[in-house]
Motif scaffolding. Structure first.
Motif, PDB file in Angstrom:
ATOM      1  N   ILE A  30      -4.722  22.213  13.113  1.00 57.63           N
ATOM      2  CA  ILE A  30      -5.620  22.491  14.231  1.00 57.63           C
ATOM      3  C   ILE A  30      -6.994  21.858  14.016  1.00 57.63           C
ATOM      4  N   ILE A  31      -7.757  21.773  15.104  1.00 60.30           N
ATOM      5  CA  ILE A  31      -9.178  21.432  15.053  1.00 60.30           C
ATOM      6  C   ILE A  31      -9.932  22.577  15.723  1.00 60.30           C
ATOM      7  N   LEU A  32     -10.965  23.073  15.059  1.00 58.26           N
ATOM      8  CA  LEU A  32     -11.769  24.158  15.606  1.00 58.26           C
ATOM      9  C   LEU A  32     -12.956  23.605  16.387  1.00 58.26           C
ATOM     10  N   ARG A  33     -13.474  24.428  17.296  1.00 62.12           N
ATOM     11  CA  ARG A  33     -14.612  23.993  18.108  1.00 62.12           C
ATOM     12  C   ARG A  33     -15.862  23.768  17.265  1.00 62.12           C
ATOM     13  N   ASP A  34     -16.007  24.529  16.173  1.00 62.26           N
ATOM     14  CA  ASP A  34     -17.239  24.460  15.392  1.00 62.26           C
ATOM     15  C   ASP A  34     -17.034  23.869  13.998  1.00 62.26           C
ATOM     16  N   GLN A  35     -15.884  23.174  13.792  1.00 56.80           N
ATOM     17  CA  GLN A  35     -15.603  22.647  12.454  1.00 56.80           C
ATOM     18  C   GLN A  35     -14.698  21.428  12.575  1.00 56.80           C
ATOM     19  N   PRO A  36     -15.055  20.317  11.925  1.00 54.62           N
ATOM     20  CA  PRO A  36     -14.207  19.124  12.023  1.00 54.62           C
ATOM     21  C   PRO A  36     -12.945  19.259  11.181  1.00 54.62           C
ATOM     22  N   LEU A  37     -11.972  18.434  11.486  1.00 53.29           N
ATOM     23  CA  LEU A  37     -10.801  18.293  10.629  1.00 53.29           C
ATOM     24  C   LEU A  37     -11.149  17.280   9.548  1.00 53.29           C
ATOM     25  N   SER A  38     -11.066  17.688   8.279  1.00 50.90           N
ATOM     26  CA  SER A  38     -11.421  16.808   7.165  1.00 50.90           C
ATOM     27  C   SER A  38     -10.217  16.642   6.245  1.00 50.90           C
ATOM     28  N   LEU A  39      -9.864  15.394   5.976  1.00 48.02           N
ATOM     29  CA  LEU A  39      -8.701  15.078   5.155  1.00 48.02           C
ATOM     30  C   LEU A  39      -9.088  14.096   4.059  1.00 48.02           C
ATOM     31  N   VAL A  87       0.860  -1.190   0.000  1.00 45.82           N
ATOM     32  CA  VAL A  87       0.000   0.000   0.000  1.00 45.82           C
ATOM     33  C   VAL A  87       0.893   1.235   0.000  1.00 45.82           C
ATOM     34  N   GLU A  88       0.611   2.165  -0.898  1.00 39.87           N
ATOM     35  CA  GLU A  88       1.382   3.406  -0.973  1.00 39.87           C
ATOM     36  C   GLU A  88       0.457   4.598  -0.739  1.00 39.87           C
ATOM     37  N   LEU A  89       0.832   5.461   0.204  1.00 44.33           N
ATOM     38  CA  LEU A  89       0.116   6.715   0.423  1.00 44.33           C
ATOM     39  C   LEU A  89       0.668   7.727  -0.573  1.00 44.33           C
ATOM     40  N   SER A  90      -0.153   8.148  -1.548  1.00 41.22           N
ATOM     41  CA  SER A  90       0.365   8.926  -2.671  1.00 41.22           C
ATOM     42  C   SER A  90      -0.033  10.399  -2.665  1.00 41.22           C
ATOM     43  N   TYR A  91      -1.060  10.795  -1.895  1.00 43.96           N
ATOM     44  CA  TYR A  91      -1.495  12.196  -1.928  1.00 43.96           C
ATOM     45  C   TYR A  91      -2.358  12.462  -0.698  1.00 43.96           C
ATOM     46  N   ILE A  92      -2.181  13.651  -0.107  1.00 36.62           N
ATOM     47  CA  ILE A  92      -3.001  14.055   1.043  1.00 36.62           C
ATOM     48  C   ILE A  92      -3.449  15.494   0.836  1.00 36.62           C
ATOM     49  N   PHE A  93      -4.717  15.741   1.056  1.00 42.13           N
ATOM     50  CA  PHE A  93      -5.239  17.105   0.976  1.00 42.13           C
ATOM     51  C   PHE A  93      -6.114  17.363   2.198  1.00 42.13           C
ATOM     52  N   ARG A  94      -5.839  18.477   2.885  1.00 43.08           N
ATOM     53  CA  ARG A  94      -6.678  18.882   4.016  1.00 43.08           C
ATOM     54  C   ARG A  94      -7.788  19.781   3.483  1.00 43.08           C
ATOM     55  N   LEU A  95      -9.031  19.348   3.668  1.00 44.17           N
ATOM     56  CA  LEU A  95     -10.178  20.125   3.200  1.00 44.17           C
ATOM     57  C   LEU A  95     -10.500  21.275   4.144  1.00 44.17           C
ATOM     58  N   GLN A  96     -10.479  20.984   5.447  1.00 49.94           N
ATOM     59  CA  GLN A  96     -10.772  22.012   6.440  1.00 49.94           C
ATOM     60  C   GLN A  96     -10.201  21.584   7.788  1.00 49.94           C
ATOM     61  N   PRO A  97      -9.837  22.561   8.629  1.00 52.37           N
ATOM     62  CA  PRO A  97      -9.716  23.982   8.284  1.00 52.37           C
ATOM     63  C   PRO A  97      -8.428  24.238   7.501  1.00 52.37           C
ATOM     64  N   ASN A  98      -8.342  25.389   6.843  1.00 53.83           N
ATOM     65  CA  ASN A  98      -7.147  25.787   6.093  1.00 53.83           C
ATOM     66  C   ASN A  98      -6.817  24.800   4.980  1.00 53.83           C
ATOM     67  N   ALA A  99      -7.636  24.805   3.921  1.00 52.82           N
ATOM     68  CA  ALA A  99      -7.457  23.890   2.795  1.00 52.82           C
ATOM     69  C   ALA A  99      -6.032  23.968   2.259  1.00 52.82           C
ATOM     70  N   GLU A 111       5.154  13.695   4.371  1.00 53.40           N
ATOM     71  CA  GLU A 111       6.211  13.564   5.367  1.00 53.40           C
ATOM     72  C   GLU A 111       5.701  12.709   6.518  1.00 53.40           C
ATOM     73  N   ASN A 112       6.623  12.146   7.257  1.00 53.59           N
ATOM     74  CA  ASN A 112       6.241  11.338   8.409  1.00 53.59           C
ATOM     75  C   ASN A 112       7.097  11.749   9.605  1.00 53.59           C
ATOM     76  N   PRO A 113       6.469  12.318  10.650  1.00 48.29           N
ATOM     77  CA  PRO A 113       5.026  12.434  10.863  1.00 48.29           C
ATOM     78  C   PRO A 113       4.394  13.555  10.038  1.00 48.29           C
ATOM     79  N   LEU A 114       3.074  13.450   9.857  1.00 43.24           N
ATOM     80  CA  LEU A 114       2.307  14.465   9.148  1.00 43.24           C
ATOM     81  C   LEU A 114       1.883  15.558  10.124  1.00 43.24           C
TER      82      LEU A 114
END
Length: 353
Positions: free
Chosen positions: A198-207, A173-185, A191-194
């Motif tokens: 942050i995580i906001l009180r009113d918004q999930p971390l989405s990857l 298995v190869e991890l080939s691409y990562i994009f953070r949708l929110q917060p801060n797209a 890199e390892n570690p990634l």
């Protein structure tokens, strides 16, 4: 405009906030030292006295800014540097990256704000990503105040920070691409570690994670994709949080599911495809494949029109024409396309990133 924005923010500071201002050109000056005592009148006077001078040497300013944050560093606060620049640094890129890594290790975040067209967005993106954040593009000075206000509001809503994910992919298995949708797209470096930010009180971390999976990775109808350990800090808690163990896997069957995929996921992937098209066009330009890059931009413009993004589609078509004539992007057009397509991945109503 920068002075007016800074003065506006000083007037909106809460009593528990600590602010320092560092100016830099070919040297850095601590204009307002970090202090628990807020003297707003004195702060405003110093801001009004700022005069532009010299070149741009980001390391000097970044080093001084990090030192100011460390003076009053506390795990019970959000500790952050906002780097605002309108120029390209010279000769100190490696030192700046090392300073950003040291800042992340100490628990201090960094956000980059680039004004106008004469700054290196790849450099600023990489610098901010070292501390789990990203860069933002301010096309016009009139937008500075709104950007800074939004950043300050976001920092005031931080629930957890300094998220760090140590990952271990399964065999085949190869991890080939990562994009953070929110917060801060942002497109995150592999890199390892990634550094996840942050995580906001009113918004999930989405990857979004993209894996390349070999058939031999499937054992007993399960593809184990990733295992990891997630570290984070919660400013409202004095005691350190315990790392969380994470496992990512998918069940595999020979019969396709009739259940449609999540509309949120479909929407995110469709918009991510637009962002990756401009990424590939930039790679083709760097490889000297100008005709291929121009055709890719034309395809991107067609997709943008189908999404109702007429203004951005026009910008993309102008750059496609510019590539055919000049064999290069214009800096303003390239930044507008990069940050414009990235902003499409933000939650509705969050505006340009």
């Amino acid at each position: 405009m920068v002075k007016a924005a800074a003065i506006h923010l000083i007037r909106s500071l809460r009593q528990q906030d600590i602010l320092s201002v560092v100016t830099f050109s070919d040297r850095a000056q601590v204009l307002i030292p970090a202090s628990l005592q807020l003297d707003r009148g004195r702060m405003e006077t110093k801001i009004r006295m700022i005069l532009p001078s010299g070149g741009t040497e980001i390391f000097q300013g970044l080093q001084a800014g990090i030192a100011e944050v460390r003076k009053n560093f506390s795990v019970e606060r959000v500790n952050h540097v906002i780097l605002l620049t309108d120029g390209d640094t010279y000769g100190d890129e490696e030192e700046s990256m090392l300073a950003a890594e040291e800042s992340a290790n100490y628990g201090i975040g960094i956000s980059g704000l680039g004004i106008g067209k004469d700054w290196n967005d790849d450099f600023l993106d990489e610098l901010a990503s070292k501390a789990g954040s990203s860069s933002s593009y301010i096309a016009h000075p009139q937008e500075i105040q709104a950007f800074l206000e939004e950043k300050f509001k976001q920092l005031a809503k931080v629930f957890a920070e300094n998220l760090e994910l140590k990952v271990e992919t399964s065999p085949h298995v190869e991890l080939s691409y990562i994009f953070r949708l929110q917060p801060n797209a942002a497109h995150l470096p592999l890199e390892n570690p990634l550094q996840l930010g942050i995580i906001l009180r009113d918004q999930p971390l989405s990857l979004l994670f993209e894996f390349t999976v070999s058939p031999s990775a499937v054992i007993d109808d399960v593809a184990n994709l990733l295992r990891g350990s997630l570290k984070f800090e919660i400013p409202s808690q004095a005691l350190p949080s315990q790392p969380m163990r994470i496992r990512v896997f998918r069940e595999v069957t020979e019969i396709a599911s009739l259940e449609p995929p999540s509309p949120t996921l479909v929407h995110a992937l469709a918009n991510l495809n637009l962002f990756r098209m401009q990424e590939r066009a930039q790679e083709e330009v760097s490889e000297g494949k100008y005709n291929e890059a121009s055709r890719r931009l034309q395809h991107l413009a067609t997709h943008l029109l189908s999404h109702g993004e007429r203004s951005m589609a026009k910008t993309v078509l102008l750059e496609a024409e510019n590539l055919q004539k000049q064999q290069s992007f214009s800096e303003e057009g390239r930044k507008n396309i990069k940050y414009g397509t990235r902003a499409l991945l933000l939650p509705a109503g969050k505006g340009k990133n």
